[in-house]
Design a protein around this motif. Structure first.
Motif, PDB file in Angstrom:
ATOM      1  N   GLY B 179      48.549 -14.947 -46.026  1.00 18.62           N
ATOM      2  CA  GLY B 179      47.314 -15.592 -46.467  1.00 18.62           C
ATOM      3  C   GLY B 179      46.468 -16.043 -45.294  1.00 18.62           C
ATOM      4  O   GLY B 179      46.719 -15.674 -44.143  1.00 18.62           O
ATOM      5  N   ALA B 180      45.484 -16.856 -45.609  1.00 17.83           N
ATOM      6  CA  ALA B 180      44.545 -17.331 -44.586  1.00 17.83           C
ATOM      7  C   ALA B 180      45.232 -18.246 -43.583  1.00 17.83           C
ATOM      8  O   ALA B 180      44.756 -18.418 -42.457  1.00 17.83           O
ATOM      9  CB  ALA B 180      43.381 -18.062 -45.238  1.00 17.83           C
ATOM     10  N   SER B 181      46.376 -18.808 -43.998  1.00 19.17           N
ATOM     11  CA  SER B 181      47.064 -19.746 -43.101  1.00 19.17           C
ATOM     12  C   SER B 181      47.575 -19.060 -41.837  1.00 19.17           C
ATOM     13  O   SER B 181      48.000 -19.718 -40.899  1.00 19.17           O
ATOM     14  CB  SER B 181      48.225 -20.419 -43.833  1.00 19.17           C
ATOM     15  N   ILE B 182      47.519 -17.731 -41.802  1.00 25.68           N
ATOM     16  CA  ILE B 182      47.940 -16.991 -40.608  1.00 25.68           C
ATOM     17  C   ILE B 182      47.129 -17.434 -39.394  1.00 25.68           C
ATOM     18  O   ILE B 182      47.563 -17.315 -38.250  1.00 25.68           O
ATOM     19  CB  ILE B 182      47.790 -15.458 -40.825  1.00 25.68           C
ATOM     20  N   LEU B 183      45.946 -17.988 -39.664  1.00 28.29           N
ATOM     21  CA  LEU B 183      45.108 -18.465 -38.565  1.00 28.29           C
ATOM     22  C   LEU B 183      45.765 -19.617 -37.812  1.00 28.29           C
ATOM     23  O   LEU B 183      45.383 -19.929 -36.686  1.00 28.29           O
ATOM     24  CB  LEU B 183      43.745 -18.910 -39.105  1.00 28.29           C
ATOM     25  N   VAL B 260      53.563 -19.619 -42.705  1.00 23.43           N
ATOM     26  CA  VAL B 260      52.327 -18.936 -42.371  1.00 23.43           C
ATOM     27  C   VAL B 260      52.462 -17.423 -42.558  1.00 23.43           C
ATOM     28  O   VAL B 260      51.602 -16.766 -43.139  1.00 23.43           O
ATOM     29  CB  VAL B 260      51.931 -19.289 -40.919  1.00 23.43           C
ATOM     30  N   ASN B 263      53.407 -16.479 -46.316  1.00 21.73           N
ATOM     31  CA  ASN B 263      52.502 -17.021 -47.315  1.00 21.73           C
ATOM     32  C   ASN B 263      53.206 -17.980 -48.266  1.00 21.73           C
ATOM     33  O   ASN B 263      53.078 -17.887 -49.482  1.00 21.73           O
ATOM     34  CB  ASN B 263      51.849 -15.865 -48.089  1.00 21.73           C
TER      35      ASN B 263
END
Lengths: 434, 300
Positions: B179-183, B260, B263
Motif C-alpha cells: 500500500g501507500a505506507s511503502i513510502l 509496510v 500491507n
C-alpha cells in the motif's frame, strides 16, 4: 617568537607495562584468553598502580619550533621519538603536558597506511590521500604529479598487491609527499626504496621545507638529518637531552655513541696486535699544546709515533680525515713526499730496518671547515693492504667567527674551506641612451 | 639553502606558555590544534566530522569496492545470501514447523523480516570488528575514528538495496501489492541504520579493549535473531511478554517493515519504543566510543 609553528610544553606519556593487549591469532588462544580474562582482570584490580608497572615513554618534553624550521628528532631506539611524533600527530594521547600546533598537520608515521592491497594504484591514491587529510579536488589536481613522482604510470590500474615492494613504497611516499600541510611530521620512512628514490624523497622533503613549511623528522640516518634539518632534538630515555642547531646536536650524539677518551693522546683502537709496523700513538696539538679542539684559523699538528718491528719493505703511513658520518674528507700519505732519488715504488716508504720513529704532519689553517672529524692513521703496504690501523682520534674545529664574519656572517657550507684566487674582470655596461 | 640562524627560543624548558599565547591569539585563533590530556566524557567534534565527510565517503567506497573484488559472481552474492536463507527458512520454519505467517505466504513473510535483519546483523558484525581489523590505521594516523565503525554500515546499505530488488521480484511472483505506507520504508531503513550504528559503535570500542567481544558479538547477533520476530510473527508471543520483546528495537523495526511491505497494520507503539531505544543506543555508543577513543592507539 610569534612565528612558532609548534610549541610543546612538558609533554609526557605513560604506559602501563603488560597492559598492552596483543591480538590473538587463533581460536584456541582466543578461547583461553576469554576464559582467563576474569582472573586477569581481578589481578589487575588487586595490584592497582603500585607504580612498578608504570613506564614513562616520554616525560617533561618541551621545545618550540619556528615556522619554516626543519627539525630532526634523533636518539637511540626507545628514546621516545616515535611516541613524540605520535602525540603530535594526535594518534596517541599524552598523559600530561600540552602542545599547540599552528596550521594544518600532515603526518606520515608509516608509508602506505590505509593502502588497500585489492585496490588499484589509482584508487589507492584517492583513498590514501583522503585518509591523510587531502580533499578530493586537491588530489585530482595533483594526481598527475603524484603519478609522475612515483614512476608507476604503467601500473596505475593494477591492484597494489601485485606491486613490487619498491613500487608500493614509491606510490605511498608520492601521495604523502604531495600533502601540503603547514606542519609535516615524518617518522623513519626513508629507509625504503632504492638509492635514487631515497634521494628523490629527500629532495622532495627539502622542497617542502624550502616552501616555508615546518617539518619534524625522525631518522636514524644522520646523513639525511644533517642534510635536511637545521635544528635537532636529541631524546634520551624519554627526555630531551639537547636541542639546538642540527649539526652540533648530531655531532654530540654521534660522539656520545662512540667511546671517547677525554685526555687521550694515545692509541684508541688497534686492529692487529702483532703487525710488522705498528702505530704506537697519535697526538694532535696546536702551538705545542696537546689538544683536540682547534680553531679553523689554526694549524692542526698531527704526530704519529710508529715502530718498525720486523724488516719490511715498502710501508707507508697514511691517515684519513672523516666526518663523523663516515664521509672521507682526504687521505694524505707520506708517499706524497717528493724524493726524486728513490725509485717510484719506494718513494716516501719507511726505512725497512727495524726502528721507531715519528711523523709530523701539519694540516694548514683554513683547510678543515668547522665541525667534528675523526682521524684514522694506518701503516699501509701497497698490494697487501693495511698493516696496522689506529682509529678514533676525534678532533673538533671551531669557527670563532673570524672566517664566518667575512663578510657573510655565517659559516660556509662544506667540509673544507677552499681559498682560491679569484680574478674578476668587469666591463662597462653599454647603456642604450636616447 | 641551509638556514643557520638559530633562535634562542628553541630550548627545553620553555617558561610560561600562556604568556606567549596571549600575544599571538588574535592572528590565528581557529587554526591552532591543542593537544592535551583529556579525561572523562568527551564531546563529539561535529565540525571535524563534517569536514571529514569525504573520508567517510571514501571508506564506504573502499569497502564496497573491495567486497566483491576477485569473486566470480560478484555482487550476486548480496542477492544469493538472503535468497538461500529465505528458501531454507521457508522449508524448515514455514513448511515443516508450520510457523504461522499472519496470512501471507511464508517466503514473502520471512523475506520481509530478513531484509532489515540481514542489514542489521551484517552491519553490527562488521562494525564491531572494524576497529581491530583496521588497527594499523588507528595506530598510525589521526582522523575521526567514529568513521571506522560508521563506514562499515555503508556496505550493508548497498546489500540491502540489492536484496530489495529480489523482494520486488517476490512481490510480483506472489502478486502482492504494497500500500501507500511503502513510502515509510526509507524512515524504517534509517531507523535500522541508527540501531545498527549505535550497536556497532558501542561494540567496536569495547572490542578494542576486551577482545572477548570478538567471540561474544557473533554469538550475540545469532541469539538476537531468535529474540527478534524474523522467522515468526510477534503474534505468537504471549501478550504479557510483548512489552519485553518491544525493548529490542529490532522487534518494532521488523514489525514496521512487515507492516509496510505486506500491507498490514503497523504496531506504532512498538515502533515508537524501537525508535527511542535505537537513539538511546546510538548516544550511549558514541559516548562510550569517545571516552575510550583516546586509548585506542595504545591498545589496538
Amino acid at each position: 617568537m610569534s612565528s612558532s609553528a609548534l610549541r610543546v610544553h612538558e609533554i609526557g606519556k605513560q604506559y602501563k607495562l603488560g597492559s598492552r593487549e596483543t591480538t590473538r591469532r587463533n581460536f584456541g588462544e582466543a578461547l583461553l584468553h576469554g576464559l582467563g580474562a576474569p582472573l586477569r582482570r581481578l589481578r589487575y584490580l588487586g595490584e592497582k598502580s603500585n607504580g612498578d608497572d608504570l613506564f614513562w615513554a616520554l616525560r617533561g618534553v618541551s621545545f618550540d619550533v619556528e615556522q619554516g624550521d626543519v627539525v630532526g628528532v634523533i636518539g637511540r631506539n626507545g628514546a621516545g621519538k616515535s611516541t613524540l611524533l605520535k602525540i603530535l600527530s594526535r594518534v596517541v594521547h599524552p598523559t600530561e603536558g600540552r602542545a599547540e600546533i599552528r596550521g594544518r598537520v600532515g603526518s606520515l608515521l608509516e608509508v602506505g597506511t590505509g593502502f588497500h592491497p585489492e585496490l588499484s594504484g589509482r584508487e589507492n591514491i584517492y583513498l590514501n590521500g583522503t585518509i591523510l587529510g587531502m580533499k578530493r579536488d586537491e588530489i585530482r589536481r595533483k594526481f598527475d604529479e603524484i603519478v609522475a613522482f612515483s614512476e608507476i604510470e604503467k601500473f596505475l590500474d593494477t591492484p597494489v598487491k601485485r606491486y613490487s615492494s619498491g613500487m608500493y613504497v614509491r606510490l605511498a611516499f608520492a601521495v604523502a609527499a604531495h600533502l601540503e600541510p603547514e606542519v609535516l611530521i615524518v617518522d623513519e620512512v626513508l629507509a625504503v626504496g632504492d638509492a635514487a628514490f631515497q634521494r628523490k624523497c629527500l629532495g622532495k622533503m627539502g622542497d617542502v621545507a624550502g616552501a616555508g613549511r615546518t617539518v619534524l623528522f625522525v631518522s636514524h640516518n644522520m646523513q639525511a638529518v644533517s642534510h635536511l634539518c637545521n635544528k635537532a632534538v636529541l631524546l634520551d630515555k624519554g627526555r630531551i637531552r639537547e636541542s639546538g642547531p642540527a649539526r652540533e646536536i648530531i655531532e654530540n650524539y654521534i660522539r656520545g655513541s662512540v667511546s671517547n677518551d677525554a685526555d687521550s693522546e694515545i692509541v684508541h683502537a688497534r686492529t692487529t696486535p702483532d703487525a710488522a709496523v705498528m702505530i704506537d700513538a697519535v697526538t694532535t696539538s696546536c702551538n705545542g699544546a696537546l689538544t683536540r679542539e682547534f680553531d679553523l684559523a689554526q694549524p692542526i699538528r698531527l704526530k704519529i709515533s710508529y715502530t718498525v718491528r720486523r724488516p719490511r719493505e715498502g710501508i707507508y703511513l697514511v691517515f684519513t680525515v672523516r666526518t663523523l658520518l663516515g664521509l672521507p674528507v682526504f687521505t694524505p700519505s707520506n708517499a706524497d713526499m717528493d724524493d726524486e732519488d728513490e725509485p717510484f715504488e719506494h718513494q716516501g716508504a719507511l726505512d725497512p730496518a727495524p726502528h721507531s720513529g715519528t711523523a709530523e704532519i701539519e694540516i694548514p689553517p683554513y683547510v678543515l671547515n668547522a665541525g667534528t672529524f675523526e682521524i684514522n692513521v694506518a701503516s699501509y703496504a701497497p698490494g697487501h693492504g693495511t698493516v696496522d690501523l689506529v682509529t678514533n682520534t676525534i678532533i673538533t674545529v671551531h669557527d670563532s667567527g673570524s672566517y664566518a664574519s667575512r663578510p657573510f656572517n655565517r659559516s660556509r657550507d662544506g667540509l673544507v674551506l677552499c681559498r682560491l684566487p679569484w680574478r674578476l674582470t668587469q666591463d662597462v655596461l653599454q647603456t642604450q641612451g636616447a | 639553502m641551509t638556514k643557520i640562524e638559530h633562535s634562542p627560543c628553541f630550548v627545553a624548558g620553555e617558561p610560561d606558555i600562556r604568556a606567549c599565547d596571549a600575544a599571538r591569539l588574535p592572528a590565528v585563533l581557529d587554526n591552532i590544534t591543542v593537544i592535551q590530556p583529556r579525561r572523562g566524557w568527551v564531546n563529539v567534534d561535529w565540525r571535524e566530522l563534517w569536514s571529514g565527510r569525504e573520508l567517510l565517503y571514501f571508506l564506504v567506497w573502499r569497502d564496497i569496492k573491495v567486497r566483491y573484488k576477485q569473486t566470480v559472481i560478484g555482487a550476486a552474492w548480496a542477492i544469493l545470501q538472503p535468497v538461500c536463507t529465505m528458501v531454507i527458512f521457508s522449508l524448515i520454519f514455514g513448511a515443516f514447523a508450520k510457523i504461522p505467517s499472519d496470512g501471507v505466504p511464508y517466503p514473502i513473510f520471512v523475506y520481509a523480516g530478513l531484509l532489515p535483519w540481514t542489514f542489521f546483523s551484517n552491519a553490527v558484525s562488521q562494525s564491531s570488528q572494524s576497529l581491530i581489523n583496521q588497527a594499523r590505521l588507528v595506530t598510525k594516523i589521526y582522523f575521526p575514528r567514529l568513521f571506522i565503525p560508521a563506514s562499515s554500515i555503508g556496505v550493508g546499505l548497498v546489500d540491502f538495496a540489492l536484496s530489495f530488488v529480489v523482494y520486488v521480484g517476490l512481490m510480483l511472483w506472489y502478486s502482492h501489492v504494497p500500500g501507500a505506507s511503502i513510502l515509510l520504508l526509507p524512515v524504517l531503513l534509517m531507523l535500522t541504520a541508527v540501531a545498527a550504528l549505535g550497536t556497532g559503535i558501542f561494540m567496536s570500542s569495547i572490542t578494542v579493549a576486551y577482545r572477548d567481544f570478538r567471540i561474544v558479538v557473533p554469538y550475540m547477533v545469532q541469539i538476537w535473531m531468535y529474540l527478534s520476530p524474523v522467522v515468526y510473527p510477534t503474534t505468537i508471543v504471549p501478550e504479557q511478554f510483548r512489552w519485553v520483546m518491544a525493548l529490542n528495537p529490532m522487534t518494532g523495526i521488523i514489525g514496521g517493515f512487515r507492516g509496510v511491505l505486506l500491507n498490514q497494520p503497523v504496531d506504532w507503539h512498538a515502533l515508537g519504543v524501537a525508535a527511542i531505544v535505537s537513539v538511546v543506543i546510538l548516544i550511549a555508543g558514541i559516548c562510550n566510543f569517545r571516552r575510550m577513543e583516546r586509548r585506542f592507539a595504545d591498545i589496538a
